[in-house]
Design a protein around this motif. Structure first.
Motif, PDB file in Angstrom:
ATOM      1  N   LEU A   1      32.230  -3.421  23.601  1.00  0.00           N
ATOM      2  CA  LEU A   1      31.255  -4.213  22.863  1.00  0.00           C
ATOM      3  C   LEU A   1      31.119  -5.620  23.429  1.00  0.00           C
ATOM      4  CD1 LEU A   1      29.280  -4.238  20.529  1.00  0.00           C
ATOM      5  CD2 LEU A   1      31.166  -4.903  19.002  1.00  0.00           C
ATOM      6  N   GLU A   2      32.224  -6.191  23.911  1.00  0.00           N
ATOM      7  CA  GLU A   2      32.144  -7.522  24.504  1.00  0.00           C
ATOM      8  C   GLU A   2      31.205  -7.529  25.708  1.00  0.00           C
ATOM      9  OE1 GLU A   2      35.880  -9.170  25.503  1.00  0.00           O
ATOM     10  OE2 GLU A   2      36.626  -9.231  23.443  1.00  0.00           O
TER      11      GLU A   2
ATOM     12  N   GLN B   1      28.892  -5.298  26.468  1.00  0.00           N
ATOM     13  CA  GLN B   1      27.540  -4.969  26.035  1.00  0.00           C
ATOM     14  C   GLN B   1      26.839  -6.193  25.449  1.00  0.00           C
ATOM     15  OE1 GLN B   1      25.740  -2.102  26.010  1.00  0.00           O
ATOM     16  NE2 GLN B   1      27.215  -0.570  26.636  1.00  0.00           N
ATOM     17  N   PHE B   2      27.549  -6.912  24.580  1.00  0.00           N
ATOM     18  CA  PHE B   2      26.952  -8.065  23.906  1.00  0.00           C
ATOM     19  C   PHE B   2      26.725  -9.212  24.887  1.00  0.00           C
ATOM     20  CE2 PHE B   2      27.225 -11.319  20.289  1.00  0.00           C
ATOM     21  CZ  PHE B   2      25.939 -11.043  19.876  1.00  0.00           C
TER      22      PHE B   2
ATOM     23  N   LEU C   1      23.056  -4.340  18.895  1.00  0.00           N
ATOM     24  CA  LEU C   1      23.348  -5.656  19.461  1.00  0.00           C
ATOM     25  C   LEU C   1      22.474  -6.725  18.824  1.00  0.00           C
ATOM     26  CD1 LEU C   1      23.706  -4.627  23.208  1.00  0.00           C
ATOM     27  CD2 LEU C   1      25.530  -5.035  21.545  1.00  0.00           C
TER      28      LEU C   1
ATOM     29  N   VAL D   1      32.017   1.392  17.846  1.00  0.00           N
ATOM     30  CA  VAL D   1      32.219   0.117  18.525  1.00  0.00           C
ATOM     31  C   VAL D   1      32.686  -0.989  17.579  1.00  0.00           C
ATOM     32  CG1 VAL D   1      30.619   0.622  20.402  1.00  0.00           C
ATOM     33  CG2 VAL D   1      29.750  -0.454  18.324  1.00  0.00           C
ATOM     34  N   ASP D   2      32.344  -0.877  16.283  1.00  0.00           N
ATOM     35  CA  ASP D   2      32.826  -1.874  15.314  1.00  0.00           C
ATOM     36  C   ASP D   2      32.703  -1.289  13.917  1.00  0.00           C
ATOM     37  OD1 ASP D   2      33.748  -4.425  14.342  1.00  0.00           O
ATOM     38  OD2 ASP D   2      31.687  -4.840  13.735  1.00  0.00           O
TER      39      ASP D   2
ATOM     40  N   LEU E   1      23.994  -7.253  15.431  1.00  0.00           N
ATOM     41  CA  LEU E   1      25.228  -8.022  15.560  1.00  0.00           C
ATOM     42  C   LEU E   1      24.930  -9.494  15.818  1.00  0.00           C
ATOM     43  CD1 LEU E   1      28.327  -7.974  15.715  1.00  0.00           C
ATOM     44  CD2 LEU E   1      28.111  -7.474  18.149  1.00  0.00           C
TER      45      LEU E   1
ATOM     46  N   MET F   1      21.816   1.157  22.308  1.00  0.00           N
ATOM     47  CA  MET F   1      22.663   0.030  21.936  1.00  0.00           C
ATOM     48  C   MET F   1      21.904  -1.203  21.465  1.00  0.00           C
ATOM     49  SD  MET F   1      25.759   0.843  21.866  1.00  0.00           S
ATOM     50  CE  MET F   1      26.405  -0.796  21.602  1.00  0.00           C
TER      51      MET F   1
ATOM     52  N   TYR G   1      27.627   3.377  16.241  1.00  0.00           N
ATOM     53  CA  TYR G   1      27.894   1.984  15.893  1.00  0.00           C
ATOM     54  C   TYR G   1      29.258   1.816  15.230  1.00  0.00           C
ATOM     55  CZ  TYR G   1      22.920   1.429  16.850  1.00  0.00           C
ATOM     56  OH  TYR G   1      21.689   1.417  17.445  1.00  0.00           O
TER      57      TYR G   1
END
Length: 212
Positions: free
Chosen positions: A47-48, A50-51, A170, A108-109, A173, A166, A105
């Motif tokens: 996720l890091e 990706q974001f 994102l 990932v979190d 998020l 994704m 989702y």
């Protein structure tokens, strides 16, 4: 440092090196917020990364606003048209798609993923009610108009896989982070900032090499 050491790009305030950006083994933190971060993930579940990539590609406010406003309508109309597929009655492809997104989702979190999953289930329920109200003809015209308007903006500089799966999460998020300061775990935003800077620095160096 020896005078014969390899030269490095000159910066006034160099950023700390983040070994996770290069996929190298990360030193175990002895204490502090980053010690609570989950185990290193790779690929789509990172996720890091990706974001960080998402933020590095959406720095212009108009571009970021376009994606924030247009990605979810695409997904909603996808759910809407799926209600008209001629499949046996127990099979609900729209619900299956909504649950698939929710599961991705959550992977990932858990907290933001659960909230996004609830939004998908709500979108499924709303699209089901709208499909019953409009019928196939009106629903198809609405879907076609929405897709033709939104997709050209989405494809502008992005690949299909990143946008289709994704990007909705994102964007969600980023909204949670901007409005409520949410981060999946302590130190997440700090690590993302490092990765964004590394991506931008790499992009600038690539452009400089092209011009020399």
């Amino acid at each position: 440092m020896s005078p014969h050491s390899p030269s490095r790009p000159h910066t006034t305030a160099p950023l700390p090196f983040d070994p996770r950006f290069l996929g190298e083994p990360e030193a175990t933190p002895s204490m502090g917020a980053e010690a609570t971060a989950p185990a290193r993930r790779r690929g789509l579940l990172d996720l890091e990364a990706q974001f960080a990539f998402f933020r590095s590609q959406h720095r212009h406010p108009v571009n970021a606003a376009a994606h924030a406003l247009l990605t979810w309508p695409i997904l909603f109309t996808n759910l809407l048209i799926l209600h008209f597929l001629p499949l046996p009655s127990p099979v609900d492809p729209a619900l299956a798609l909504a649950l698939a997104y929710a599961a991705a989702y959550l992977a990932v979190d858990r907290r933001a993923g659960a909230l996004a999953g609830l939004l998908f289930v709500a979108a499924w329920a709303a699209s089901r009610a709208l499909a019953a109200r409009l019928g196939f003809g009106a629903s198809w015209r609405l879907v076609l108009a929405t897709q033709l308007f939104c997709w050209p903006w989405q494809f502008l500089g992005h690949g299909l896989f990143e946008v289709f799966l994704m990007e909705p999460f994102l964007i969600f998020l980023q909204i949670l982070n901007k409005l409520f300061g949410y981060e999946p775990y302590p130190g997440f935003c700090k690590n993302v900032d490092k990765k964004v800077e590394a991506l931008l620095r790499e992009s600038r160096e690539l452009e400089q090499r092209k011009t020399t």
